[in-house]
Scaffold this motif. Structure first.
Motif, PDB file in Angstrom:
ATOM      1  N   PRO A  29       0.725  -1.257   0.252  1.00  0.00           N
ATOM      2  CA  PRO A  29      -0.009  -0.281   0.229  1.00  0.00           C
ATOM      3  C   PRO A  29       1.007   1.248   0.109  1.00  0.00           C
ATOM      4  O   PRO A  29       0.522   2.829  -0.624  1.00  0.00           O
ATOM      5  N   ARG A  30       2.288   1.828   0.368  1.00  0.00           N
ATOM      6  CA  ARG A  30       2.960   2.598   0.747  1.00  0.00           C
ATOM      7  C   ARG A  30       2.980   2.430  -0.970  1.00  0.00           C
ATOM      8  O   ARG A  30       3.405   3.623  -1.016  1.00  0.00           O
ATOM      9  N   LEU A  31       3.592   1.742  -1.181  1.00  0.00           N
ATOM     10  CA  LEU A  31       4.181   2.162  -3.308  1.00  0.00           C
ATOM     11  C   LEU A  31       2.581   2.504  -3.838  1.00  0.00           C
ATOM     12  O   LEU A  31       3.073   3.683  -4.585  1.00  0.00           O
ATOM     13  N   ILE A  32       2.005   1.496  -3.366  1.00  0.00           N
ATOM     14  CA  ILE A  32       1.106   1.459  -4.616  1.00  0.00           C
ATOM     15  C   ILE A  32       0.363   3.322  -4.484  1.00  0.00           C
ATOM     16  O   ILE A  32      -0.267   3.607  -5.164  1.00  0.00           O
ATOM     17  N   GLN A 208      -5.596   3.220   3.826  1.00  0.00           N
ATOM     18  CA  GLN A 208      -5.317   2.603   5.706  1.00  0.00           C
ATOM     19  C   GLN A 208      -5.514   3.338   6.724  1.00  0.00           C
ATOM     20  O   GLN A 208      -4.932   4.835   6.429  1.00  0.00           O
ATOM     21  N   THR A 209      -5.667   2.323   7.407  1.00  0.00           N
ATOM     22  CA  THR A 209      -5.338   2.785   8.830  1.00  0.00           C
ATOM     23  C   THR A 209      -5.043   1.736   9.007  1.00  0.00           C
ATOM     24  O   THR A 209      -4.888   0.344   9.031  1.00  0.00           O
ATOM     25  N   PRO A 210      -4.551   1.546  10.730  1.00  0.00           N
ATOM     26  CA  PRO A 210      -3.711   1.014  11.360  1.00  0.00           C
ATOM     27  C   PRO A 210      -4.243  -0.533  11.957  1.00  0.00           C
ATOM     28  O   PRO A 210      -4.454  -1.653  11.452  1.00  0.00           O
ATOM     29  N   PHE A 211      -6.320  -0.038  12.138  1.00  0.00           N
ATOM     30  CA  PHE A 211      -7.081  -1.429  11.808  1.00  0.00           C
ATOM     31  C   PHE A 211      -7.112  -1.914  10.827  1.00  0.00           C
ATOM     32  O   PHE A 211      -7.911  -3.766  10.816  1.00  0.00           O
ATOM     33  N   ARG A 212      -7.240  -0.865   9.333  1.00  0.00           N
ATOM     34  CA  ARG A 212      -7.365  -1.549   7.897  1.00  0.00           C
ATOM     35  C   ARG A 212      -5.816  -2.709   7.818  1.00  0.00           C
ATOM     36  O   ARG A 212      -6.937  -3.858   7.535  1.00  0.00           O
ATOM     37  N   THR A 213      -5.525  -2.101   8.381  1.00  0.00           N
ATOM     38  CA  THR A 213      -4.084  -2.845   8.147  1.00  0.00           C
ATOM     39  C   THR A 213      -4.076  -4.043   8.525  1.00  0.00           C
ATOM     40  O   THR A 213      -3.993  -4.980   8.270  1.00  0.00           O
ATOM     41  N   THR A 214      -4.426  -4.078   9.869  1.00  0.00           N
ATOM     42  CA  THR A 214      -4.055  -5.536  10.634  1.00  0.00           C
ATOM     43  C   THR A 214      -5.358  -6.255  10.299  1.00  0.00           C
ATOM     44  O   THR A 214      -4.989  -7.949  10.115  1.00  0.00           O
ATOM     45  N   VAL A 215      -6.593  -6.054   9.793  1.00  0.00           N
ATOM     46  CA  VAL A 215      -7.700  -7.050   9.335  1.00  0.00           C
ATOM     47  C   VAL A 215      -7.224  -7.320   8.103  1.00  0.00           C
ATOM     48  O   VAL A 215      -6.581  -8.947   7.647  1.00  0.00           O
ATOM     49  N   LEU A 216      -6.302  -6.551   7.043  1.00  0.00           N
ATOM     50  CA  LEU A 216      -5.707  -6.728   5.874  1.00  0.00           C
ATOM     51  C   LEU A 216      -4.723  -8.296   6.071  1.00  0.00           C
ATOM     52  O   LEU A 216      -4.429  -9.007   4.464  1.00  0.00           O
ATOM     53  N   ALA A 217      -4.277  -8.065   6.668  1.00  0.00           N
ATOM     54  CA  ALA A 217      -2.639  -8.446   7.027  1.00  0.00           C
ATOM     55  C   ALA A 217      -3.446 -10.465   7.418  1.00  0.00           C
ATOM     56  O   ALA A 217      -2.344 -10.724   7.420  1.00  0.00           O
TER      57      ALA A 217
END
Length: 260
Positions: A29-32, A208-217
């Motif tokens: 996500p950081r790259l895209i 991205q949010t910390p919550f979404r990043t955790t769930v997607l991971a």
């Protein structure tokens, strides 16, 4: 297929895709998001979330159905080995019960054939081939049994059963050798990897949010676990939980302990 991966512990084969997909889900996500037309917003994030859920469901279903098929292949191969061992044991019992010297002389040949399967053919099967010497070891068994001349109805009946067992053993070996090449085709892995790449790409366009990043991971970890599990189950005769010659080893022990 990269067969050398089966030399690694199966736990590592599960952890590797899980870790790889989780890291990609965090980094991509950081790259895209640096690409201008892929900059996330509240409007397109809602649309992407619906698309992402569909992609995840489809990818998971494909991996699940494939795992079921791989499990069926594994059980079929295991049953083939057990059946082959049982028929070898049956033939040895029939040779013992026949009660004639010509039949008893075949038993050492049958024992040598069973040992050859364990000691020579099984290592060769790890290289996707059979052992020619094991095939040659079976030939004298057939020839010697065919030369047996029954003198009464009892011996005729036992000889008929021996001939049936002989044919079944030959068929079982052929089926087992055919099973060593059973595996998912390369095109399957190409399609699955493409689907996973698309899932990662679509997931990376979500705001991205910390919550979404955790769930997607966590979601990526589930896909990685399925992928690693399918790989470990794909080839029944390779890996830590591969089918071994245990059934034949047990039968060989009974054969050697069997008295006249």
């Amino acid at each position: 297929m990269i067969d050398w991966l089966y030399t690694f512990p199966e736990l590592l084969l599960l952890i590797l895709p899980v870790t790889t997909l989780v890291l990609l889900m965090v980094v991509l996500p950081r790259l895209i998001h640096r690409i201008p037309w892929l900059t996330p917003s509240d409007g397109n994030t809602d649309f992407v979330l619906r698309m992402q859920a569909t992609l995840f469901t489809m990818t998971s279903l494909v991996l699940t159905f494939t795992l079921v098929q791989a499990d069926i292949n594994f059980r079929q191969a295991d049953n083939l080995v057990s059946s082959e061992a049982a028929k070898i044991d049956q033939l040895d019992r029939l040779l013992t019960r026949y009660g004639d010297e010509s039949a008893r002389d075949v038993r050492p040949l049958l024992h040598a054939y069973a040992r050859s399967i364990v000691e020579k053919e099984w290592p060769a099967m790890l290289k996707d081939k059979g052992d020619p010497e094991t095939g040659k070891a079976f030939a004298p068994i057939s020839r010697r049994i065919l030369t047996i001349n029954p003198t009464n109805s009892r011996e005729t009946l036992i000889l008929g059963e021996m001939l049936k067992a002989l044919d079944t053993i030959a068929d079982a070996r052929a089926s087992r050798l055919n099973m060593i090449t059973i595996a998912l085709p390369p095109i399957y892995w190409i399609v699955v990897c493409f689907a996973i790449c698309m899932l990662l790409f679509v997931s990376s366009t979500i705001q991205q949010t910390p919550f979404r990043t955790t769930v997607l991971a966590a979601q990526a970890a589930v896909v990685g676990a399925f992928l690693g599990f399918v790989f470990t189950m794909d080839q029944p005769f390779k890996g830590e939980t591969a089918i071994g010659p245990d059934a034949i080893v047990q039968v060989l022990a009974r054969m050697e302990a069997r008295t006249e």
